[in-house]
Each structure stands twice: as structure tokens, then as C-alpha cells.
Design a protein around this motif. Structure first.
Motif: not given
Length: 206
Positions: A172-175, A146-156, A17-19
């Protein structure tokens, strides 16, 4: 039945998942020492800046937490850095990342403090590879990560602060953002970095 170590689990989560969210990653004794260290240096916490080096500036519309950069002035800091060094070595051995070092600071969020959506690194422009967040206390409410999905406004995922929990994610990947605190929240924010030195000059921290 095969049992899996904490390291096995978080390395698998990072790969998939990257996290990773690791509960009880830091033992209670070290957490207590780190909290005591925060109380020791409380007068030296300063309003956090955004940006790095000569581009640093304070903008309280983006973040208004207080920070103190580790300077190895206590045994608690030294022990925590050693713990992160072990994780850095394991990440390098598993993913061949070439992580060069680790930098971190205490972060104090008091009632109403926040950090709006942001990346800790921008593609091709930063040496920060992995972000870490270690929670030092368990506030009753507020201050969620709150960690967001890459290139998305949805919450991971949304992480409620809990003492001893360690969060790792690709810088670099997670806003991500920190929601406004209600109760005081202490944590350690850190970054595993690659060496972006030029002409033999070692890239500086922060």
C-alpha cells in the motif's frame, strides 16, 4: 563480534524503511530449477491483466509483460512456495501482521515490455500487505524496478535485476514501476496477504 543473519538484516530494513533488497536470497540450484520451469511452461504465459477478479482487464498501455500463476505443478514451484512460507511466518512473528497466505506468478518481460507506475494495493481496499519480487536471471540491461518514496515523485531506490535477489516492500505504501526491458527478464511477483473474508467466505486470490 556479533554476526547478523540475512533475516535480521531484511527485518531491520523493513522496520526502518518499509522495503528490503536481499541479494543471494534464493540459492542457485532453486533459481536454475525455476528458470527451467519457466521454459517448460513458456507456451502458457499470457499477457498480464490489471485489476482483480471481475474487474480484471488487459491494458497494454499500462503493462505488457506475460505471466503464469503458480499452480504447484512442479517441484520448483513447491520449493519456492515453502521458502516464502518461512518468510511469511517470520514476518508475522516479528511484526504481528496476521499474514494469511501468499500468491505469486512468473513474469516474463521481453524487449520493450514494461509496467508503468502503480500500487499493488490501495489503502483499505486490498488484502495485499507485502509485495515480493524475485529475479530469476540477470539481464545485461533494462527491466529495472523503480520504487518511489511514499507520497512522493522522488525515487527511493532502483533495483537492477540480478538472479537470486529478492525484494520486499509494503504494497500500500510504495508506488513502483518496471522500466522497459531490453534483454528478456524472468522474475516471480508475489504478495503476502491478509484474510479479507466476509461472512465466513475465504477471500480468493488474484
Amino acid at each position: 563480534m556479533k554476526t547478523h543473519s540475512i533475516a535480521d538484516i531484511y527485518l531491520t530494513d523493513i522496520e526502518n524503511t518499509g522495503y528490503a533488497i536481499i541479494h543471494n536470497a534464493i540459492n542457485e540450484a532453486l533459481i536454475a530449477d525455476l528458470v527451467a520451469d519457466c521454459y517448460r511452461i513458456n507456451p502458457d504465459f499470457h499477457t498480464a491483466a490489471i485489476g482483480r477478479l471481475n474487474q480484471q482487464q488487459i491494458d497494454t498501455t499500462i503493462r505488457n509483460d506475460k505471466t503464469y500463476w503458480f499452480d504447484s505443478s512442479s517441484q520448483a514451484q513447491i520449493t519456492y512456495l515453502a521458502t516464502m512460507e518461512a518468510i511469511r511466518t517470520r514476518l508475522n512473528r516479528t511484526f504481528f501482521l496476521g499474514l494469511f497466505d501468499y500468491e505469486c506468478h512468473y513474469a516474463k518481460y521481453q524487449n520493450g515490455d514494461f509496467y508503468k507506475k502503480h500500487y499493488d494495493a490501495f489503502k483499505g481496499r486490498s488484502n495485499r500487505v507485502f509485495t515480493t519480487v524475485c529475479y530469476l536471471n540477470t539481464p545485461q540491461s533494462g527491466g529495472e524496478l523503480v520504487i518511489y518514496k511514499p507520497k512522493s515523485k522522488d525515487i527511493a531506490t532502483t533495483v537492477k535485476p540480478q538472479a537470486g535477489t529478492l525484494v520486499l516492500f509494503e504494497s500500500e505504501r510504495f508506488m513502483h514501476e518496471v522500466l522497459p526491458a531490453v534483454d528478456t527478464r524472468y522474475s516471480i511477483a508475489g504478495w503476502f496477504r491478509k484474510n479479507a473474508s466476509i461472512s465466513g467466505i475465504i477471500d480468493p486470490p488474484r
